[in-house]
Write a protein that holds these residues in place. Structure first.
Motif, PDB file in Angstrom:
ATOM      1  N   SER A   1       0.778  -1.239   0.004  1.00 44.47           N
ATOM      2  CA  SER A   1       0.082   0.052   0.224  1.00 44.47           C
ATOM      3  C   SER A   1       0.744   1.358  -0.123  1.00 44.47           C
ATOM      4  CB  SER A   1      -0.724   0.244   1.212  1.00 44.47           C
ATOM      5  OG  SER A   1      -0.170   0.533   2.187  1.00 44.47           O
ATOM      6  N   GLU A   2       0.204   2.615  -0.352  1.00 50.31           N
ATOM      7  CA  GLU A   2       1.028   3.774  -0.247  1.00 50.31           C
ATOM      8  C   GLU A   2       1.683   3.870   1.117  1.00 50.31           C
ATOM      9  OE1 GLU A   2      -1.428   6.998  -0.642  1.00 50.31           O
ATOM     10  OE2 GLU A   2      -3.307   5.812  -0.443  1.00 50.31           O
TER      11      GLU A   2
ATOM     12  N   ASP B   1       3.166   2.048   3.038  1.00 52.14           N
ATOM     13  CA  ASP B   1       4.304   1.119   3.295  1.00 52.14           C
ATOM     14  C   ASP B   1       5.757   1.995   2.812  1.00 52.14           C
ATOM     15  OD1 ASP B   1       3.044  -1.056   4.204  1.00 52.14           O
ATOM     16  OD2 ASP B   1       2.811  -1.864   2.097  1.00 52.14           O
ATOM     17  N   ILE B   2       5.549   2.995   2.225  1.00 50.89           N
ATOM     18  CA  ILE B   2       6.665   3.932   1.660  1.00 50.89           C
ATOM     19  C   ILE B   2       7.664   4.305   2.875  1.00 50.89           C
ATOM     20  CG2 ILE B   2       5.615   6.027   1.938  1.00 50.89           C
ATOM     21  CD1 ILE B   2       6.953   7.020  -0.528  1.00 50.89           C
TER      22      ILE B   2
ATOM     23  N   PHE C   1      10.142  -0.925  -1.318  1.00 50.10           N
ATOM     24  CA  PHE C   1       8.897   0.095  -1.551  1.00 50.10           C
ATOM     25  C   PHE C   1       9.246   0.838  -3.000  1.00 50.10           C
ATOM     26  CE2 PHE C   1       6.296   3.704  -2.117  1.00 50.10           C
ATOM     27  CZ  PHE C   1       4.952   3.109  -1.956  1.00 50.10           C
ATOM     28  N   GLU C   2       8.293   0.698  -4.030  1.00 48.76           N
ATOM     29  CA  GLU C   2       8.445   1.674  -4.970  1.00 48.76           C
ATOM     30  C   GLU C   2       6.978   1.895  -5.360  1.00 48.76           C
ATOM     31  OE1 GLU C   2      12.246   0.448  -7.751  1.00 48.76           O
ATOM     32  OE2 GLU C   2      10.596  -0.992  -7.812  1.00 48.76           O
ATOM     33  N   GLN C   3       6.918   3.068  -5.941  1.00 47.05           N
ATOM     34  CA  GLN C   3       5.151   3.449  -6.298  1.00 47.05           C
ATOM     35  C   GLN C   3       4.533   2.574  -7.222  1.00 47.05           C
ATOM     36  OE1 GLN C   3       3.457   6.028  -5.302  1.00 47.05           O
ATOM     37  NE2 GLN C   3       4.934   7.041  -3.809  1.00 47.05           N
ATOM     38  N   LYS C   4       5.442   1.916  -8.111  1.00 44.71           N
ATOM     39  CA  LYS C   4       4.851   0.903  -9.185  1.00 44.71           C
ATOM     40  C   LYS C   4       4.519  -0.258  -8.456  1.00 44.71           C
ATOM     41  CE  LYS C   4       9.514  -0.936 -10.828  1.00 44.71           C
ATOM     42  NZ  LYS C   4      10.266  -0.992 -11.734  1.00 44.71           N
TER      43      LYS C   4
ATOM     44  N   ILE D   1       2.563  -0.524  -5.519  1.00 46.31           N
ATOM     45  CA  ILE D   1       1.405  -0.585  -5.011  1.00 46.31           C
ATOM     46  C   ILE D   1       0.390  -1.391  -5.728  1.00 46.31           C
ATOM     47  CG2 ILE D   1      -0.488   1.224  -4.288  1.00 46.31           C
ATOM     48  CD1 ILE D   1       1.671   3.339  -4.094  1.00 46.31           C
TER      49      ILE D   1
END
Length: 376
Positions: A173-174, A176-177, A183-186, A188
């Motif tokens: 999920s967002e 987890d950043i 974590f990477e945006q892609k 999610i």
């Protein structure tokens, strides 16, 4: 190394500094581990250290000594003993010792610094080969690849672990950043296990990684799931690491497999978990009994908010700390599985960096592990 051939060409390893304290005293300092070894010897033996470049044989070096000294003992016995002692301590090493380890070349190249560190710890290139080969072959199961588990995955593959089973049912999920190691945006919206698998393969493209999108529950069939697994790690904090730890610990005690319970203790992200070695350390049931007794006078008032999981704070460095201390403990186990590991649980307190550690004894009446002592 009982006998040294006159053709042997001794070479001082790069990772050791040399300090002269007096004409008879020399100290070797291992750069990675800061270990120190002091020798008291003849000044000419100290002088000979500058000759140990791997270019000259024992025979040739003895000739140099003969030209500098008429002391028969020094030439005939002292130098060979000196070389033998330096070799035993890992101060002298074959120039091609890493190449001689029977592991894939790309793998050894990636781990060259770790191999040199292990040489500092063990003093033996044969021991380094044994330890790293064991790491390469070991099959590791990790339950939970979240804030602690993801960093632990990263560190273990960087240490050369090569065979993984990742078990988690969560989706990236967002939020987890802030703490997750992959974590990477892609990422999610994707399964955490798949993202963690890709992270491992980005580091070691030859790694063998199996994934299972599964929530560990009381009904989970560990007998089938963990067949062939050598080492088990629990960082799964849902439904609660106390429950997942108990289930995995009981399986591990039964099958005499080591279990690392790493972090995930509610919101205590600076927690240092416990290594459970059946028959040697307390099991999870021992820990459970100990803390129930220790905290029996703590009576928290019921909180009006029932589901509080999203409100726990967190700091990525504390997650990494929990993962890193666990990774080092796991490495210590692979270096020497018969070493003494104490029962304890610790926590780093952020305000003053105080490390609070609770020693935890084995429970002699534990219904799960107390009978193992009689089986050993």
């Amino acid at each position: 190394m009982n006998e040294i051939s006159n053709k042997y060409k001794p070479r001082l390893r790069d990772g050791v500094d040399i300090y002269l304290e007096s004409e008879n005293d020399v100290t070797f300092v291992y750069l990675a581990s800061r270990k120190r070894i002091k020798f008291r010897c003849h000044p000419l033996l100290i002088k000979s250290l500058s000759w140990l470049t791997g270019e000259f044989s024992i025979e040739e070096l003895n000739c140099r000594l003969i030209n500098l000294s008429c002391e028969d003992f020094l030439v005939n016995n002292g130098f060979s003993e000196f070389i033998k002692n330096l070799y035993k301590k890992g101060i002298l090493i074959s120039e091609h010792w890493i190449e001689e380890i029977s592991l894939p070349c790309f793998y050894k190249k990636r781990l060259e610094r770790q191999l040199n560190f292990l040489l500092d710890i063990t003093d033996s290139s044969n021991e380094v080969a044994r330890i790293q080969s064991k790491i390469y072959q070991a099959k590791i199961a990790i339950f939970g690849v979240g804030s602690v588990g993801s960093w632990l995955c990263r560190e273990l593959v960087m240490m050369g672990f090569h065979n993984f089973l990742l078990v988690d049912y969560g989706i990236v999920s967002e939020f987890d950043i802030s703490r997750h190691g992959f974590f990477e945006q892609k990422a999610i919206g994707f399964q955490k296990t798949e993202v963690a698998k890709q992270m491992i393969l980005d580091i070691d493209q030859e790694a063998c990684v199996q994934v299972l999108d599964h929530a560990l529950t009381i009904d989970s069939d560990l007998e089938t799931l963990l067949l062939g697994i050598d080492f088990i790690i629990d960082t799964a904090d849902e439904p609660y690491i106390g429950y997942t730890g108990l289930k995995l610990s009981r399986y591990c005690v039964k099958h005499k497999k080591p279990l690392m319970i790493a972090g995930g203790f509610d919101a205590h992200l600076g927690s240092l978990g416990e290594l459970i070695i059946p028959g040697d350390t307390p099991c999870a049931d021992c820990y459970n009994t100990f803390f129930k007794e220790s905290l029996k006078d703590w009576k928290p008032i019921s909180h009006p908010v029932k589901d509080r999981r999203s409100s726990f704070g967190g700091l990525v460095s504390l997650s990494v700390l929990a993962a890193s201390t666990s990774a080092m403990t796991i490495l210590r186990y692979f270096i020497n599985p018969t070493a003494t590991f104490e029962g304890e649980r610790g926590e780093l307190l952020f305000d003053d960096y105080d490390l609070s550690v609770f020693p935890v004894p084995k429970n002699p009446t534990c219904s799960v592990c107390s009978n193992l002592d009689n089986e050993r």
